[in-house]
Design a protein around this motif. Structure first.
Motif, short mmCIF file in Angstrom:
data_model
loop_
_atom_site.label_atom_id
_atom_site.label_comp_id
_atom_site.label_asym_id
_atom_site.label_seq_id
_atom_site.Cartn_x
_atom_site.Cartn_y
_atom_site.Cartn_z
N GLY B 398 3.61 3.27 -3.15
CA GLY B 398 2.52 3.78 -2.34
C GLY B 398 1.43 4.51 -3.10
O GLY B 398 0.38 4.82 -2.56
N GLN B 399 1.66 4.77 -4.40
CA GLN B 399 0.65 5.53 -5.16
C GLN B 399 -0.56 4.69 -5.55
O GLN B 399 -1.64 5.22 -5.78
N CYS B 400 -0.37 3.38 -5.70
CA CYS B 400 -1.44 2.54 -6.25
C CYS B 400 -2.02 1.55 -5.24
O CYS B 400 -3.07 0.96 -5.49
N GLU B 401 -1.35 1.35 -4.13
CA GLU B 401 -1.75 0.24 -3.27
C GLU B 401 -3.14 0.44 -2.65
O GLU B 401 -3.79 -0.53 -2.30
N GLY B 402 -3.61 1.67 -2.57
CA GLY B 402 -4.93 1.93 -2.02
C GLY B 402 -6.07 1.57 -2.96
O GLY B 402 -7.24 1.67 -2.58
N LYS B 403 -5.75 1.20 -4.20
CA LYS B 403 -6.83 0.82 -5.12
C LYS B 403 -6.49 -0.41 -5.95
O LYS B 403 -7.13 -0.68 -6.97
N THR B 404 -5.47 -1.15 -5.54
CA THR B 404 -5.06 -2.32 -6.30
C THR B 404 -5.25 -3.59 -5.47
O THR B 404 -4.88 -3.62 -4.29
N VAL B 405 -5.83 -4.61 -6.09
CA VAL B 405 -6.00 -5.90 -5.40
C VAL B 405 -5.54 -7.03 -6.32
O VAL B 405 -5.50 -6.88 -7.54
N ALA B 406 -5.20 -8.15 -5.69
CA ALA B 406 -4.96 -9.39 -6.43
C ALA B 406 -6.11 -10.32 -6.11
O ALA B 406 -6.56 -10.39 -4.96
N VAL B 407 -6.63 -11.03 -7.13
CA VAL B 407 -7.67 -12.04 -6.88
C VAL B 407 -7.16 -13.40 -7.35
O VAL B 407 -6.57 -13.52 -8.42
#
Lengths: 189, 576
Positions: B398-407
């Motif tokens: 939950g620490q990174c999911e607010g700023k991590t994306v997959a393209v």
């Protein structure tokens, strides 16, 4: 004796048509010919190189340093980049157009100055011309490739103008033929 | 008729002349044109498959039905197709089955430099390696005979310099062999343990027979010259060696690189004073020769990485090479860049502005990693973005999911991204996935795929509805956004990153290089308004530069996408 023509430029400038024309013409002239191209990722605005080799029997599809009889460059910086591939006594036919690469656009590097003079200072014979202006005069900025081929043709004493023109006819779609024949002559004269 | 042909086109010609009936491939540089050229022959059924595994299984099915078939891919594609390959080696074939794998030494357009010969050895399948276009055509034809005679798939290994070089080919007419009837044969075709156990010794026996065949086959040949130097080589390296030595050295040219001959090599070695192995990438011929007890030079002289050339071989073997002059100063590099008007640019700019960690994938959009955008953190292999973001988010709790994306691109998503998305939906990570849908397979030169609605010939075909597919896989948050609209992109990214569940954003706009995409007039710079702040330069668009303190638009490149004008606070970049 194998002769080597290196075509360099920026991905998207139309070097594949130039190598197609040369390959087609030289094969008809009875030479063994090899043409090596690069496809894929490096085509996207990157530095691209095509090798054209012809002679009685050609083995390697590539041209190595110090081996090119001609470097035909679609862009000035690219001619300088590959200068090392020129044979001593070889000739550079170069479009004087400057296309900034991304490091220059972003300010990480500067576009070098006086490249033509610097190349000449190494002993290279440099034939520089504004091919973009001539291509536009012929009717399309995309005809830079054929303008350059026109210029290169001047250095092939044993291949007549008619044979070059016939090769263009056989390699270019009919609707662009007139434009390309004009571009060829503008480059040649 | 003699013609100048690209190696890949010559390969396709060989398939045609040998009566190939079915071609199924996935595009990948430098292999793509084999299939594109084959598709120009109406007599051959050709298709782009969603990935290499599917493609090989399609070709296997056609072989099962008694027809000659083909499947083409790049080196990393064979990793994807390895599963069917290794067991098709056990079943063998009915109609001849050829697999083309194209290696990319020097990594002109690849993420690694693996040597595909290892797959041939490990799967116990014969591998041929042509050295020019004429051989590509000839080997393709002979490979069908080999495949049917020895009851095995045959791999033909190309490399960039053979695939993408043109040389002279003499063509002949097509001859289609009588189709072999399909007959039910569980012991041959059902690879359950009881049958496979009986098959394995037969595979070993086949390799022994193929090794015998390699001793005196039309693919391997000796060219005797000065016996002070003997060189064993294959593929494009043969051409470099000939360029340097002509008839001045003895050469054993191997056109069949798996299995390798023994007696032929020992006999050759006994006739020369010094033995040298010239092979790109791994020391496979070299290790084979060492196992035969031979003393030789190979990777002690030559590198394991990169392409070879005539000068390199000359230098390593003590032959003088010509010198060229270079300028003293360093020339600025010219790396490949995203095209002017590329629809990916607006999305990558938005991700950078939002300081996202971006797990990337394979395609044109890998170029989003380049300066000045520097918008990608990781690129591994086809489909890895979606699987990796799941692991990344699970690990960071939950620490990174607010700023991590997959393209991931549309074609790559269908290739191997769907299974990763299934995992995200099933095991519920709060992952944000962006499908960069440019309606084509871009990097390899515009191949159709299951999301475009057209087949390899450009005719209408089945079309995957990405939104419906994603929803059906269990993702309820699905957004579609136009990447030319930076405000909309920013809003959607912020909302989906904040959402407490997995989401898929489809960033949709067709590749600007597609013929049906009409360019808008180039933008114009209002020099009175431009203050030279270089905000527009942050996009890394090759059509924009700043000269004498003012923005300049290259009108030959600009397609009028207008993304830059959205960054200009002064209204200096105006629609043309």
């Amino acid at each position: 004796m194998t002769k080597n023509i290196m075509i360099v430029g920026v991905g998207g400038q139309g070097s594949l048509l130039a190598s197609k024309l040369l390959g087609h013409l030289l094969l008809k002239e009875g030479y063994d010919v090899k043409v090596s191209e690069v496809h894929g990722m490096s085509q996207r605005g990157g530095s691209v190189v095509t090798y054209v080799r012809f002679g009685e029997k050609v083995y390697s599809p590539i041209i190595d340093k110090g081996q090119a009889d001609f470097i035909v460059s679609f862009e000035k910086l690219e001619a300088a980049r590959y200068l090392e591939y020129l044979k001593p006594g070889g000739r550079i036919v170069v479009n004087t157009q400057e296309i900034d690469p991304m490091p220059v656009i972003t300010g990480a590097a500067v576009y070098p100055e006086n490249l033509i003079a610097k190349m000449e200072a190494t002993g290279a014979a440099v034939d520089a011309m504004d091919c973009l202006a001539l291509a536009e005069e012929a009717g399309s900025s995309k005809a830079v490739n054929i303008v350059l081929m026109g210029r290169l043709s001047k250095y092939f004493d044993n291949i007549s103008l008619e044979k070059w023109q016939q090769a263009i006819e056989e390699c270019v779609p009919p609707k662009f033929l007139e434009l390309n024949q004009k571009a060829f002559l503008l480059g040649r004269n | 008729m003699k013609q100048l042909m690209l190696g890949n086109k010559a390969f396709a010609r060989g398939l045609y002349e040998a009566g190939c009936m079915v071609v199924s491939s996935y595009p990948g540089t430098p292999s793509t044109e084999v299939t594109e050229e084959a598709a120009k022959y109406d007599e051959i059924y050709c298709e782009w498959a969603p990935n290499e595994k599917v493609a090989l299984e399609v070709a296997f099915g056609a072989s099962l039905a008694g027809r000659r078939s083909f499947c083409g891919m790049k080196h990393v594609g064979l990793n994807v197709a390895a599963d069917p390959l290794y067991t098709a080696s056990y079943t063998g074939v009915n109609g001849g089955l050829i697999i083309c794998v194209a290696d990319d030494p020097g990594m002109h357009s690849s993420q690694n430099e693996q040597d595909s010969r290892h797959h041939a050895i490990a799967s116990k399948v014969p591998m041929l390696e042509p050295s020019d276009s004429a051989e590509a055509c000839e080997f393709a034809k002979r490979a069908y005979e080999l495949s049917e005679e020895f009851d095995t798939p045959v791999i033909i290994k190309m490399c960039t310099r053979v695939a993408h070089s043109q040389s002279v080919v003499d063509t002949v007419d097509r001859v289609v062999p009588e189709p072999r009837p399909y007959e039910k044969n569980p012991a041959k075709y059902i690879m359950a343990p009881a049958n496979a156990i009986k098959k394995h010794p037969l595979v070993e026996d086949r390799m022994r027979r193929l090794a015998e065949y390699a001793e005196d086959c039309p693919f391997n040949r000796v060219e005797m010259g000065d016996t002070r130097l003997g060189i064993i080589t294959s593929s494009t390296c043969y051409q470099y060696v000939k360029e340097v030595f002509g008839d001045q050295a003895c050469i054993l040219k191997l056109g069949m690189v798996n299995p390798l001959p023994k007696k032929l090599i020992l006999d050759f070695a006994s006739k020369v004073e010094k033995l040298v192995i010239v092979e790109e990438l791994d020391p496979i011929i070299e290790n084979h020769c060492k196992q035969l007890g031979l003393t030789l030079s190979g990777k002690d002289l030559f590198p394991m990485e990169g392409e070879f050339s005539q000068n390199m071989i000359a230098e390593k073997l003590g032959v003088e090479v010509p010198n060229g002059s270079s300028l003293d100063e360093q020339m600025p590099g010219r790396p490949p860049v995203m095209c002017a008007g590329c629809p990916h640019r607006g999305m990558f700019y938005t991700l950078k502005q939002n300081k996202c960690t971006v797990l990337g994938d394979i395609g044109c959009y890998t170029l989003g990693s380049a300066p000045p955008l520097n918008a990608i953190d990781m690129v591994l292999c086809m489909g890895a973005s979606l699987s990796s973001i799941h692991g990344f988010n699970k690990a960071t709790a939950g620490q990174c999911e607010g700023k991590t994306v997959a393209v991931i691109g549309d074609s790559t998503f269908v290739h191997s991204g769907m299974t990763g998305l299934a995992n995200i939906a099933y095991n519920q990570s709060n992952s944000t996935v962006i499908i960069l849908d440019n309606s084509i397979t871009g990097m390899t030169g515009h191949q159709q795929n299951p999301t475009t609605g057209y087949n390899i010939k450009g005719d209408p075909a089945g079309k995957i509805d990405l939104e419906a597919l994603v929803r059906a896989m269990g993702i309820s948050r699905v957004r579609v956004v136009d990447p030319y609209d930076l405000t909309a992109c920013d809003q959607v990214i912020k909302e989906e990153l904040a959402a407490p569940e997995p989401s898929v954003i489809i960033s949709r706009r067709p590749c600007v290089l597609l013929k049906y995409v009409k360019a808008a007039p180039p933008l114009k710079v209002d020099c009175d308004k431009c203050i030279g702040c270089k905000s527009c330069m942050r996009l890394g668009c090759p059509a924009i530069s700043v000269k004498n303190g003012k923005a300049v638009i290259d009108t030959t490149l600009c397609v009028g996408c207008g993304v830059c004008s959205q960054l200009c606070k002064f209204g200096a970049l105006q629609k043309g």
